[in-house]
Design a protein around this motif. Structure first.
Motif, PDB file in Angstrom:
ATOM      1  N   GLU A   1       0.852  -1.182   0.000  1.00 58.70           N
ATOM      2  CA  GLU A   1       0.000   0.000   0.000  1.00 58.70           C
ATOM      3  C   GLU A   1       0.890   1.235   0.000  1.00 58.70           C
ATOM      4  O   GLU A   1       2.073   1.175   0.359  1.00 58.70           O
TER       5      GLU A   1
ATOM      6  N   ARG B   1      -3.880   6.061   3.437  1.00 54.96           N
ATOM      7  CA  ARG B   1      -3.259   4.833   2.947  1.00 54.96           C
ATOM      8  C   ARG B   1      -4.120   4.285   1.810  1.00 54.96           C
ATOM      9  O   ARG B   1      -5.331   4.099   1.973  1.00 54.96           O
ATOM     10  N   THR B   2      -3.507   4.043   0.678  1.00 55.91           N
ATOM     11  CA  THR B   2      -4.227   3.517  -0.475  1.00 55.91           C
ATOM     12  C   THR B   2      -4.060   2.013  -0.557  1.00 55.91           C
ATOM     13  O   THR B   2      -3.197   1.431   0.102  1.00 55.91           O
ATOM     14  N   ALA B   3      -4.867   1.400  -1.393  1.00 58.35           N
ATOM     15  CA  ALA B   3      -4.638  -0.002  -1.722  1.00 58.35           C
ATOM     16  C   ALA B   3      -3.379  -0.092  -2.588  1.00 58.35           C
ATOM     17  O   ALA B   3      -2.936   0.914  -3.159  1.00 58.35           O
ATOM     18  N   PRO B   4      -2.775  -1.262  -2.705  1.00 53.60           N
ATOM     19  CA  PRO B   4      -1.619  -1.394  -3.602  1.00 53.60           C
ATOM     20  C   PRO B   4      -2.003  -1.007  -5.028  1.00 53.60           C
ATOM     21  O   PRO B   4      -3.111  -1.318  -5.488  1.00 53.60           O
TER      22      PRO B   4
END
Length: 268
Positions: A195, A217-220
Motif C-alpha cells: 500500500e 493509505r491507499t490499496a496497492p
C-alpha cells in the motif's frame, strides 16, 4: 440514498468504527501522558515523575536501573539491577512495563526519549470518537502511481523543533481533484504490492483539520499503475490527539491545491 451510496456509507462506518477502537486501545495514542527527552549520550542516570528506578541514555541506548520491588519489566522479564534497551530511529519504541502503564523508549535521530502510555490518561478516558466530514463518493478518485527507479530516503521536519524524520519515498501519485491536477510524493517501504501512504496538507489544514497534515493509505497500485484514492478515509496523525507524539510533517510540496472536505476533522 442509492444502493451504491448506502454500500459506501456502510463500508466507511465499519472502517471508522475499527479506527476508533484502535485509538481506544489501552496503550494506544490516546494513552500518552508525557514525553521526556533524555539529554544526550552518556547522560547521568535520572529519575522521572511517577517512574520507579533511574533511566540513562548511553551509547545510543537506554539503561534502566530498578529493583524487583519496583515492578519494572522488559519483554516479561522483571528488571532487578540494570537492563539496557536499544530502540531504532524512527520506529516504534521498546515497551517497558511499569504496572498497567508502558514506558515507550524511543529513538529519533540521535535523541532518546521516554513516552508514557497510561490507560487512565484523560485523553483516553474522555474520548468520544473522531469527528469526520460526511462520506461522499465524489472524494473517491483514480490516480496513477509512477514508481521511482529505486526508493529514496527523504528528509522531512517534525512537530518537534529541530528534530527530523527520514521516511522512504517510492514514487509519485498523480490524480485530478476539483478540476485541478495533483501530484504527491508517496511513502512506503519499496516492497512489491505494498500500500502507499500519502501525507499531505490542503486548504482545510489548520482550519477544520489538523494543521500538520493528514494521512491516507491507499490499496496497492494495480499492474498498470492505477490506484484508488478514497479521501473519505484520510486520517489524523497522532499529534492531532496528543502533545506527546513526534509526528513528521508532509514531504515538501505535498499540498493538495483544493480543500479536501473529507476524512477526519480536528479532534475536539
Amino acid at each position: 440514498m442509492t444502493a451504491v451510496e448506502e454500500d459506501l456509507a456502510t463500508s466507511w462506518a465499519a472502517w471508522h468504527a475499527e479506527r476508533e477502537e484502535t485509538l481506544r486501545a489501552p496503550h494506544g495514542w490516546l494513552s500518552l501522558t508525557a514525553l521526556y527527552w533524555l539529554d544526550g549520550a552518556d547522560d547521568a542516570a535520572r529519575t522521572y515523575p511517577e517512574l520507579p528506578g533511574t533511566w540513562r541514555a548511553v551509547d545510543g541506548g537506554v539503561e534502566i536501573s530498578a529493583s524487583a520491588a519496583d515492578g519494572v519489566s522488559v519483554d516479561g522479564a522483571p528488571v532487578d539491577g540494570t537492563t539496557r534497551v536499544e530502540p531504532v530511529d524512527g520506529k516504534p519504541g521498546v515497551l517497558v512495563a511499569v504496572g498497567e502503564r508502558r514506558v515507550e523508549v524511543i529513538r529519533r535521530e540521535e535523541h532518546l526519549a521516554l513516552r508514557i502510555r497510561d490507560p487512565q490518561a484523560p485523553t483516553r478516558q474522555r474520548f468520544a470518537g473522531v469527528p469526520a466530514f460526511p462520506v461522499d463518493a465524489e472524494w473517491i478518485v483514480t490516480g496513477r502511481f509512477e514508481a521511482w527507479d529505486a526508493p529514496r530516503r527523504i528528509d522531512v521536519d517534525t512537530v518537534v523543533d529541530g528534530l527530523g524524520f527520514h521516511p522512504t519515498a517510492v514514487g509519485t501519485v498523480r490524480f485530478t481533484l476539483g478540476g485541478e491536477e495533483q501530484e504527491l510524493v508517496a511513502l512506503g517501504d519499496g516492497e512489491p504490492g505494498e500500500e502507499l501512504k500519502l501525507h499531505f496538507r490542503d486548504g482545510t489544514s489548520g482550519e477544520s483539520t489538523y494543521g500538520g497534515g493528514r494521512v491516507l493509505r491507499t490499496a496497492p497500485p494495480a499492474a498498470d499503475g492505477s490506484v484508488s484514492i478514497d479521501l473519505n478515509r484520510t486520517i489524523n496523525l497522532p499529534c492531532a490527539f496528543t502533545a506527546s507524539a513526534t509526528c513528521p510533517l508532509p514531504p515538501a510540496g505535498n499540498t493538495v491545491t483544493v480543500p479536501v472536505a473529507a476524512g477526519e476533522k480536528t479532534p475536539v
